[in-house]
Design an enzyme around this catalytic site. Structure first.
Site: not given
Length: 241
Positions: A85, A87-88, A199
């Site tokens: 992920c 964004t994590a 993403c």
């Protein structure tokens, strides 16, 4: 189980499934026993990462359950963690501080792949969630590597969020025309030499629709390749002992 790694997944589940599919597809295996050993933590209820980055005052904090996963899994002794992920990775430093076990850094792997696969590239674009665009987890290292960073326009960013949230996350659906239109704008209108797919839902679009010949670096694909390389190296060390 020995020589295994842990996948911190579920963000989202379809993206994690795409990572595992690519992992198994690229593993040089010809029998059950030649595939890789791994544990999948499909923690689907981790709060939305972009929502927290954009509005940390009111949105629930994803770091709390992610930190719990890292602590729990570290007790099992995996060779490394894969975090599919993008964004994590906003929480990367905090998560890595909780364990001595290395957590692979997907954005850094993707940026390193630009030099290897597109050596003449100068203008590097990014399509990603609003959270990833805001937290600069790609922008800063892209600039540090000597490239000119190309931010998507607000219209391209909005179209990308539709692809990620309305299409893939909400419906498990990829609109090829939408995906290719995003890439076309980044390359033809903004002059990108290469576009990083920042993403894992966009990686789902890449797997299902293809890139129509546009120059892309799939961050998830780079994470897959590094996962395989490290997992096979760990297996070879184990067999040599």
């Amino acid at each position: 189980m020995k020589d295994f790694f842990t996948i911190l997944g579920g963000m989202g589940t379809e993206a994690t499934e795409a990572y595992i599919h690519l992992l198994n597809e690229r593993t040089p295996a010809h029998s059950d026993q030649e595939y890789l050993n791994y544990i999948l933590v499909n923690h689907a209820t981790v709060p939305d990462r972009t929502a927290f980055i954009v509005d940390p005052e009111t949105a629930p904090n994803p770091l709390i359950p992610l930190a719990e996963d890292v602590r729990q899994q570290s007790q099992l002794g995996p060779e490394f963690f894969a975090l599919p992920c993008n964004t994590a990775h906003y929480f990367y430093e905090q998560l890595q501080s909780l364990t001595d076990i290395p957590i692979l850094h997907m954005p850094n792997l993707a940026i390193a792949a630009v030099a290897a696969k597109f050596p003449t590239a100068r203008r590097v674009g990014l399509i990603a969630t609003d959270g990833t665009l805001k937290d600069q987890v790609y922008e800063l290292p892209i600039k540090a590597a000597g490239y000119e960073f190309v931010m998507p326009t607000p219209a391209i960013a909005a179209e990308t969020m539709t692809l990620i949230y309305d299409d893939v996350k909400a419906q498990n659906h990829v609109n090829p025309d939408r995906y290719h239109h995003i890439l076309q704008q980044m390359v033809d209108e903004l002059g990108c030499d290469v576009v990083i797919l920042g993403c894992t839902e966009i990686s789902v679009a890449e797997q299902r629709a293809g890139n129509a010949g546009f120059p892309v670096i799939d961050a998830q694909g780079e994470l897959v390749d590094e996962s395989i390389r490290l997992a096979l190296a760990a297996r070879n060390r184990q067999q040599a002992e």
